[in-house]
Design an enzyme around this catalytic site. Structure first.
Site, mmCIF file in Angstrom:
data_model
loop_
_atom_site.group_PDB
_atom_site.id
_atom_site.type_symbol
_atom_site.label_atom_id
_atom_site.label_comp_id
_atom_site.label_asym_id
_atom_site.label_seq_id
_atom_site.Cartn_x
_atom_site.Cartn_y
_atom_site.Cartn_z
ATOM 1 N N GLU A 138 47.087 -14.248 -11.469
ATOM 2 C CA GLU A 138 48.451 -14.295 -10.934
ATOM 3 C C GLU A 138 49.438 -14.891 -11.932
ATOM 4 O O GLU A 138 50.654 -14.860 -11.700
ATOM 5 C CB GLU A 138 48.510 -15.139 -9.645
ATOM 6 C CG GLU A 138 47.726 -14.591 -8.465
ATOM 7 C CD GLU A 138 46.304 -15.141 -8.433
ATOM 8 O OE1 GLU A 138 45.905 -15.812 -9.411
ATOM 9 O OE2 GLU A 138 45.605 -14.899 -7.445
ATOM 10 N N LYS A 150 48.688 -18.167 -13.225
ATOM 11 C CA LYS A 150 48.620 -19.610 -12.933
ATOM 12 C C LYS A 150 48.767 -20.440 -14.207
ATOM 13 O O LYS A 150 49.398 -21.493 -14.185
ATOM 14 C CB LYS A 150 47.281 -19.957 -12.266
ATOM 15 C CG LYS A 150 47.123 -19.389 -10.873
ATOM 16 C CD LYS A 150 45.779 -19.746 -10.279
ATOM 17 C CE LYS A 150 44.617 -19.130 -11.027
ATOM 18 N NZ LYS A 150 44.562 -17.665 -11.022
ATOM 19 N N HIS A 210 43.339 -18.081 -18.794
ATOM 20 C CA HIS A 210 44.717 -18.458 -18.512
ATOM 21 C C HIS A 210 45.569 -18.285 -19.771
ATOM 22 O O HIS A 210 45.308 -18.909 -20.792
ATOM 23 C CB HIS A 210 44.767 -19.894 -17.989
ATOM 24 C CG HIS A 210 44.091 -20.047 -16.651
ATOM 25 N ND1 HIS A 210 43.667 -21.232 -16.133
ATOM 26 C CD2 HIS A 210 43.776 -19.113 -15.719
ATOM 27 C CE1 HIS A 210 43.111 -21.029 -14.933
ATOM 28 N NE2 HIS A 210 43.167 -19.742 -14.684
ATOM 29 N N THR A 259 32.291 -11.111 -14.499
ATOM 30 C CA THR A 259 32.726 -11.246 -15.891
ATOM 31 C C THR A 259 31.532 -11.417 -16.833
ATOM 32 O O THR A 259 31.719 -11.547 -18.043
ATOM 33 C CB THR A 259 33.647 -12.475 -16.045
ATOM 34 O OG1 THR A 259 32.919 -13.633 -15.615
ATOM 35 C CG2 THR A 259 34.909 -12.338 -15.199
ATOM 36 N N ARG A 306 19.621 -26.951 -6.284
ATOM 37 C CA ARG A 306 19.333 -28.300 -6.800
ATOM 38 C C ARG A 306 18.357 -28.269 -7.969
ATOM 39 O O ARG A 306 17.500 -29.118 -8.118
ATOM 40 C CB ARG A 306 18.865 -29.219 -5.669
ATOM 41 C CG ARG A 306 20.007 -29.472 -4.687
ATOM 42 C CD ARG A 306 19.561 -29.804 -3.333
ATOM 43 N NE ARG A 306 18.876 -28.684 -2.722
ATOM 44 C CZ ARG A 306 18.305 -28.721 -1.535
ATOM 45 N NH1 ARG A 306 18.340 -29.828 -0.841
ATOM 46 N NH2 ARG A 306 17.715 -27.652 -1.022
ATOM 47 N N THR A 349 42.061 -11.184 -19.350
ATOM 48 C CA THR A 349 42.111 -12.134 -20.469
ATOM 49 C C THR A 349 40.710 -12.438 -20.964
ATOM 50 O O THR A 349 40.485 -12.662 -22.150
ATOM 51 C CB THR A 349 42.776 -13.453 -19.996
ATOM 52 O OG1 THR A 349 43.994 -13.117 -19.356
ATOM 53 C CG2 THR A 349 43.049 -14.398 -21.131
ATOM 54 N N THR A 350 39.741 -12.444 -20.053
ATOM 55 C CA THR A 350 38.376 -12.795 -20.439
ATOM 56 C C THR A 350 37.586 -11.573 -20.883
ATOM 57 O O THR A 350 36.849 -11.618 -21.863
ATOM 58 C CB THR A 350 37.670 -13.486 -19.251
ATOM 59 O OG1 THR A 350 38.419 -14.653 -18.926
ATOM 60 C CG2 THR A 350 36.244 -13.895 -19.585
ATOM 61 N N PRO A 363 40.738 -3.102 -17.894
ATOM 62 C CA PRO A 363 42.012 -2.790 -17.239
ATOM 63 C C PRO A 363 41.971 -3.262 -15.792
ATOM 64 O O PRO A 363 40.953 -3.103 -15.122
ATOM 65 C CB PRO A 363 42.108 -1.265 -17.312
ATOM 66 C CG PRO A 363 40.791 -0.776 -17.761
ATOM 67 C CD PRO A 363 40.002 -1.921 -18.318
ATOM 68 N N LEU A 400 58.183 -10.851 -11.953
ATOM 69 C CA LEU A 400 59.174 -10.054 -11.218
ATOM 70 C C LEU A 400 59.809 -9.012 -12.145
ATOM 71 O O LEU A 400 60.167 -7.920 -11.720
ATOM 72 C CB LEU A 400 60.255 -10.985 -10.631
ATOM 73 C CG LEU A 400 61.216 -10.302 -9.661
ATOM 74 C CD1 LEU A 400 60.498 -9.870 -8.381
ATOM 75 C CD2 LEU A 400 62.392 -11.205 -9.304
HETATM 76 P P1 IMP Z 1 32.229 -13.885 -11.699
HETATM 77 O O1 IMP Z 1 33.155 -15.027 -11.382
HETATM 78 O O2 IMP Z 1 32.117 -13.602 -13.166
HETATM 79 O O3 IMP Z 1 30.906 -14.024 -11.023
HETATM 80 O O4 IMP Z 1 32.880 -12.550 -11.078
HETATM 81 C C1 IMP Z 1 33.000 -12.342 -9.688
HETATM 82 C C2 IMP Z 1 34.289 -11.597 -9.364
HETATM 83 O O5 IMP Z 1 35.405 -12.436 -9.645
HETATM 84 C C3 IMP Z 1 34.516 -10.332 -10.192
HETATM 85 O O6 IMP Z 1 35.206 -9.388 -9.388
HETATM 86 C C4 IMP Z 1 35.419 -10.797 -11.308
HETATM 87 O O7 IMP Z 1 36.185 -9.745 -11.855
HETATM 88 C C5 IMP Z 1 36.278 -11.785 -10.564
HETATM 89 N N1 IMP Z 1 36.837 -12.827 -11.425
HETATM 90 C C6 IMP Z 1 36.204 -13.908 -11.896
HETATM 91 N N2 IMP Z 1 37.052 -14.668 -12.627
HETATM 92 C C7 IMP Z 1 38.241 -14.070 -12.578
HETATM 93 C C8 IMP Z 1 39.528 -14.403 -13.105
HETATM 94 O O8 IMP Z 1 39.752 -15.428 -13.756
HETATM 95 N N3 IMP Z 1 40.522 -13.523 -12.822
HETATM 96 C C9 IMP Z 1 40.323 -12.423 -12.064
HETATM 97 N N4 IMP Z 1 39.151 -12.074 -11.550
HETATM 98 C C10 IMP Z 1 38.114 -12.890 -11.798
#
Ligand code: IMP
Length: 431
Positions: A14, A16, A41, A130, A144, A304-305, A309, A337
């Site tokens: 978004e 952030k 980010h 990701t 645990r 970003t990571t 797309p 916006l």
């Molecule tokens: P994970 O967090 O890598 O296990 O991914 C699980 C879901 O969260 C997937 O749909 C990712 O694309 C999404 N996701 C994880 N981190 C982000 C982020 O920072 N931005 C947007 N989507 C994310």
């Protein structure tokens, strides 16, 4: 005194990082509380663009201390790379200003391999993770059996525990998923080397944040991902494995709710999503492509990571209302916006039709959310470029109405609007 929590209102991405950067100017501590290097980010300062995955975005302000809390999962290799990258660009990364909770959990190469193996076995129903090993690291934590960051202070014990966990993961990788095991010695060496670099950064983050709050300092809690990716309240199973909501800031940092005076929701002016799962307002046409951008600019809609797309679509007010409720938002900040300039008309989903019924609230069952058809309200767009506008009243009247309509539909006042990637491209709106 006050803790402010910043959360994403949609599916992450978004903006952030940019909002936290803007708010950090007045903060004493910036804190990440959940997730790991799945987050990306982006912050633009002058001509420079910073992409942060683990370190809080507040690091770009020299006087802000940065902490990473117990709720996080840390890939130590990414963290070291990120810290060194910041140092190369003149940012102070000394252990006096950056702290890491010993209670956070470590991500190993076996977690990343398991993430890939599980995704590949899911086939068509893959989550689209990701691939950073986030889910498997949280699985070990809740079972645990995880390796905590604090174990890095004793290299012999760390080596034994990591070895045991990698060997266990390797049995799963070979026997259950029929893929190559990961190298045990290399994984152990990698973590032991990382430990030498990271141990000076270890500190009791919960205590540090508490003492800062008691002393009247401002703590900015930086959420990662977004409301609909929350493990409990998102669109399970297409979620991440952590608590992305405002509540996650309390458990992830180890502070009580009475410290919190602002819960700030960040919502993009339209909707995007990466990964699989339902997205009722998705546009799979030229309009969707227009919202995405070409990828030439760092702020176009590509992860970003991962660089993937992003899926794009009209703004969904059902989701914004949901985010306002489950996070207890006190205010909202709208990003991007400016990207809506040039559209003749704009649509906002105000409700859904689910199996012939009109619904106003986010369905809690995925099978209902998956068939939700948006009910749209159409609004006039604006053609003028707004990237240089700095006053709400100077926005085209259609843009002002769009923002006011979002406020009314989400039920939360808008406090800031971003109209471009740079720090100064922000419009403060009076509450
Ligand atoms: P994970 O967090 O890598 O296990 O991914 C699980 C879901 O969260 C997937 O749909 C990712 O694309 C999404 N996701 C994880 N981190 C982000 C982020 O920072 N931005 C947007 N989507 C994310």
């Amino acid at each position: 005194m006050p803790a402010h929590i910043v959360v994403g209102m949609q599916w992450g991405d978004e903006g952030k990082g940019r909002i936290v950067d803007w708010l950090s100017g007045k903060a004493d501590i910036a804190a990440r509380y959940a997730g790991g290097d799945n987050a990306g980010h982006t912050v633009r300062v002058g001509d420079e663009t910073f992409k942060l995955h683990l370190v809080p975005s507040g690091v770009l302000y020299p006087n802000v201390k940065c902490v990473m809390g117990a709720g996080m999962v840390i890939n130590p290799i990414t963290l070291i790379r990120e810290l060194n990258g910041l140092a190369e660009r003149g940012i102070d990364i000394s252990p006096e200003r950056i702290h890491l909770s010993p209670r956070a959990h470590l991500i190993t190469s076996a977690h990343r391999a398991l993430d890939a193996a599980r995704e590949s076995q899911r086939g068509e129903s893959a989550i689209g993770t990701t691939m950073r090993g986030i889910g498997p690291a949280y699985v070990d934590k809740t079972a645990r059996e995880g390796v905590r960051v604090g174990e890095m202070v004793n290299l012999d014990r760390l080596a034994d525990h990591v070895r045991e966990r990698i060997e266990a993961a390797n049995r799963t990788l070979t026997d259950q998923y029929h893929v190559e095991p990961v190298g045990v010695n290399s994984a152990v060496d990698e973590l032991c080397k990382a430990a030498a670099f990271l141990t000076p950064y270890l500190a009791d983050v919960s205590l540090e944040v508490y003492e800062a709050l008691q002393a009247g300092k401002t703590v900015l809690c930086e959420g990662a991902q977004g409301t609909l990716l929350d493990l409990d309240h998102g669109g399970y199973p297409f979620v991440t494995s952590s608590s992305t909501l405002a509540g996650g800031a309390l458990t992830g940092l180890g502070i009580g709710p009475h410290h919190v005076d602002r819960v700030i929701g960040v919502g993009k002016a339209f909707t995007t999503r990466v990964g699989s799962g339902p997205m009722p307002t998705e546009l799979q046409d030229a309009l969707g492509n227009e919202l995405r951008g070409t990828g030439e600019n760092p702020w176009d809609e590509y992860g970003t990571t991962t660089g993937r797309p992003r899926r794009t679509g009209w703004l969904d007010a059902v989701i914004l209302r949901y985010a306002a409720r489950v996070n207890g938002l006190t205010e909202m900040m709208i990003t991007k916006l400016d990207i809506l300039s040039g559209f003749e008309e704009l649509k906002i989903a105000t409700e859904y039709t689910v199996n012939g019924q009109t619904v106003r609230h986010m369905p809690s069952e995925l099978n209902e959310f998956a068939v939700a058809q948006p009910i749209y309200e159409t609004m006039p767009g604006w053609l003028d470029d707004i990237v240089d506008v700095r006053e709400f009243n100077a926005l085209p009247s259609a843009a002002q109405h769009y923002v006011e309509r979002v406020e009314a539909l989400a039920g939360v006042p808008v406090r800031l609007i971003s109209v471009g990637p740079a720090r100064e491209q922000s419009i403060e709106k009076k509450l």
